[in-house]
Design a protein around this motif. Structure first.
Motif, PDB file in Angstrom:
ATOM      1  N   ASP A 138    -146.830  -4.202   7.281  1.00 29.20           N
ATOM      2  CA  ASP A 138    -147.510  -3.139   8.034  1.00 29.20           C
ATOM      3  C   ASP A 138    -149.020  -3.235   7.847  1.00 29.20           C
ATOM      4  OD1 ASP A 138    -145.076  -1.958   8.900  1.00 29.20           O
ATOM      5  OD2 ASP A 138    -144.912  -0.896   6.989  1.00 29.20           O
ATOM      6  N   SER A 161    -150.456  -6.581   9.424  1.00 28.51           N
ATOM      7  CA  SER A 161    -150.618  -6.503  10.872  1.00 28.51           C
ATOM      8  C   SER A 161    -151.923  -5.811  11.255  1.00 28.51           C
ATOM      9  CB  SER A 161    -149.442  -5.757  11.501  1.00 28.51           C
ATOM     10  OG  SER A 161    -148.259  -6.471  11.308  1.00 28.51           O
ATOM     11  N   GLY A 174    -148.463   5.610   7.592  1.00 25.10           N
ATOM     12  CA  GLY A 174    -147.228   6.116   8.173  1.00 25.10           C
ATOM     13  C   GLY A 174    -147.239   7.611   8.406  1.00 25.10           C
ATOM     14  N   GLY A 230    -144.316   2.214   3.421  1.00 26.18           N
ATOM     15  CA  GLY A 230    -144.887   1.079   4.121  1.00 26.18           C
ATOM     16  C   GLY A 230    -144.486  -0.242   3.492  1.00 26.18           C
TER      17      GLY A 230
END
Length: 111
Positions: free
Chosen positions: A67, A70, A92, A63
């Motif tokens: 990520d 967000s 992930g 990651g």
């Protein structure tokens, strides 16, 4: 991480003290549980064995801070106004275990 947790708990206790339990229940609470992210703090988790970490992740990569950012941006937006008391795991697919079944199938070339 410890400072952030302490600050969050102190804020929650102040809100409860100042406005009562009902006010606390109207304030959305959500947490983020990131997987292995490419940061200096998490470097010990991936730097010496980056390929193995990627292979064990359903999305096939480590990651990035963006990520996580967000997801946090979503949680503080109006779009998340109905979310409370939840922990959003952003890893992930690391918690899925064996990542191979979750990856898109590759197609052999026709010939």
């Amino acid at each position: 991480m410890r400072r952030a947790t302490t600050a969050a708990l102190n804020s929650r206790h102040r809100l409860r003290r100042d406005r009562g339990r009902d006010a606390l229940l109207r304030v959305p609470h959500a947490a983020v549980a990131p997987g292995v992210v490419r940061t200096k703090l998490a470097e010990a988790l991936w730097k010496e064995h980056e390929q193995a970490v990627c292979a064990a992740t359903a999305l096939g990569r480590i990651g990035e801070p963006a990520d996580i950012a967000s997801a946090v941006a979503f949680l503080v937006s109006d779009a998340a106004s109905w979310i409370t008391g939840e922990t959003m795991v952003i890893d992930g697919g690391q918690l899925l275990g064996d990542a191979i079944p979750f990856r898109p199938a590759t197609h052999a070339p026709h010939g």
